[in-house]
Write a protein that holds these residues in place. Sequence first.
Motif, short mmCIF file in Angstrom:
data_model
loop_
_atom_site.label_atom_id
_atom_site.label_comp_id
_atom_site.label_asym_id
_atom_site.label_seq_id
_atom_site.Cartn_x
_atom_site.Cartn_y
_atom_site.Cartn_z
N UNK A 1 34.77 -29.72 22.49
CA UNK A 1 34.00 -29.96 23.05
C UNK A 1 33.81 -28.84 24.17
N UNK A 2 32.31 -28.64 23.83
CA UNK A 2 32.16 -27.39 24.64
C UNK A 2 30.57 -27.94 25.53
N UNK A 3 30.38 -28.94 26.49
CA UNK A 3 29.30 -29.33 27.11
C UNK A 3 28.68 -27.56 28.02
N UNK A 4 27.38 -27.61 27.82
CA UNK A 4 26.43 -26.75 27.72
C UNK A 4 25.87 -27.50 29.37
N UNK A 5 26.12 -27.53 30.76
CA UNK A 5 25.32 -28.36 32.08
C UNK A 5 25.54 -27.07 33.11
N UNK A 6 23.57 -27.20 33.07
CA UNK A 6 22.84 -26.72 34.82
C UNK A 6 22.66 -27.63 35.60
N UNK A 7 23.62 -27.11 36.09
CA UNK A 7 23.04 -27.98 37.56
C UNK A 7 21.71 -27.62 38.61
N UNK A 8 21.34 -28.44 39.13
CA UNK A 8 20.44 -27.65 39.49
C UNK A 8 20.11 -27.04 40.17
N UNK A 9 20.84 -26.88 41.50
CA UNK A 9 20.86 -25.68 42.15
C UNK A 9 21.34 -23.98 41.02
N UNK A 10 21.53 -24.16 40.49
CA UNK A 10 21.66 -22.63 39.07
C UNK A 10 20.82 -23.03 37.99
N UNK A 11 20.10 -23.42 39.02
CA UNK A 11 19.14 -23.57 37.64
C UNK A 11 18.27 -22.25 37.60
N UNK A 12 17.86 -21.53 38.21
CA UNK A 12 17.71 -20.42 38.30
C UNK A 12 18.67 -19.03 38.15
N UNK A 13 19.83 -18.79 37.51
CA UNK A 13 20.78 -18.43 37.32
C UNK A 13 20.59 -18.10 36.16
N UNK A 14 19.66 -19.40 35.28
CA UNK A 14 19.44 -18.72 33.51
C UNK A 14 18.76 -17.82 33.81
N UNK A 15 18.90 -17.25 32.43
CA UNK A 15 17.72 -16.33 31.67
C UNK A 15 16.66 -16.65 31.22
N UNK A 16 16.85 -18.14 31.49
CA UNK A 16 15.87 -18.98 30.60
C UNK A 16 14.74 -19.15 32.05
N UNK A 17 13.31 -20.13 32.30
CA UNK A 17 12.54 -20.55 32.76
C UNK A 17 13.42 -21.56 33.44
N UNK A 18 13.28 -21.85 34.44
CA UNK A 18 13.50 -23.07 35.48
C UNK A 18 13.67 -24.39 34.93
N UNK A 19 12.41 -24.38 34.87
CA UNK A 19 12.33 -25.80 33.43
C UNK A 19 12.53 -26.27 32.29
N UNK A 20 13.01 -24.99 31.44
CA UNK A 20 13.74 -25.39 30.25
C UNK A 20 15.19 -25.68 30.76
N UNK A 21 15.84 -25.81 31.48
CA UNK A 21 16.98 -25.82 31.42
C UNK A 21 17.69 -26.86 32.89
N UNK A 22 16.43 -26.96 33.70
CA UNK A 22 17.15 -27.49 34.83
C UNK A 22 17.38 -28.91 34.49
#
Length: 371
Positions: A107-128
């Motif tokens: 099991x590998x969860x991919x979870x994006x905590x709201x405060x880290x959405x801008x750390x992703x290389x994708x746009x915030x609205x895609x991963x927040x």
Amino acid sequence: MAEIGKVLLLAGDGIGPEVMTEVRRVMSWFEKRRNLGFALEEDLVGGAAYDRHEVPVTDATMDKAGQADAVLFGAVGGPKYDDLPFQLKPERGLLRLRKDLGLFANLRPAIVFGPLADASSLKRELVEDLDIMILRELTGGIYFGQPRGIETLPDGQRRGINTQVYTTEEITRIARVGFELARKRRGRVTSVEKANVMEAGILWREEVTKLHGAEYGDVSLDHMYADNCCMQLIRQPKQFDVIVTDNLFGDILSDAAAQLTGSLGMLPSASLGAADANGRRKAMYEPVHGSAPDIAGQGIANPLAMIQSFGMMLRYSFDRDADADLLDRAIGDTLAGGLRTADIMQSGMERVSTQAMGEAIVNALERAHNQ
């Protein structure tokens, strides 16, 4: 205080001992403040085991792992072991643990905590607020199939052989875990293979479909080719809930999903075996990030993936959902407060050490506990 289970700690190599120290700090808080005790035992694995015993994991350590209710695993490997024979490399210790304990469901969860959405290389609205669970079959497929090897042909050329092979039982047991997970989440499973070009993929699709029709009609099931799934993870990741796939594709897709979160230092994992008569499963919990020898000993590693792996242990091995939720909340609150390790550092945030992040999580747990 009653102990709720036996846990074997295998810190391993590189940053493994550093992040394991912070898990011990968090476990101590749960013991004191939530009356949640464990019978703990520590041992060596990987390069650390080779340095002491000249094998990546000993039979005695395997016996301890087999008797434990859960194993917490740090990381293995490092450049000093690169020239060892294949069977003695640190990673063979990890593979033996998975294989001998029968840990077929990764099991590998991919979870994006709201405060880290801008750390992703994708746009915030895609991963927040992204929350995907990738379920990878871990003990079959092309990594273990026979025949395999490298052979010399009559004309002098060399040929490498690996075999992709799955049985009905191997497919249905991993699919069953996926459907059960989906029932506790958002009720959607995406089964991923390459049925368009591989017979093993055709069998995978047929058996997953059959199990779904027989037992899990309340769960939504879609099928997707692995190459399309890679693209869709980047294009529209929130369309997924639980992705169920084989060993090879799971290896690739889980690393692709890792980038959505912004850092490998934020990714926990769980590897589960079959349930026994009491519903208990052999289980091992580990961060995805590896040993990171380039930063080992510097006190800058991110301990959050290791701490989240402990949270998965609370949830899946000991049915302590409320405690796992409390820990997730503490992590979210800490990140919302602006604390960052080097790998997730952002402009305007406060950079902290491995130890300081562990201490911050404990402080956040205390605040949340008292509310």
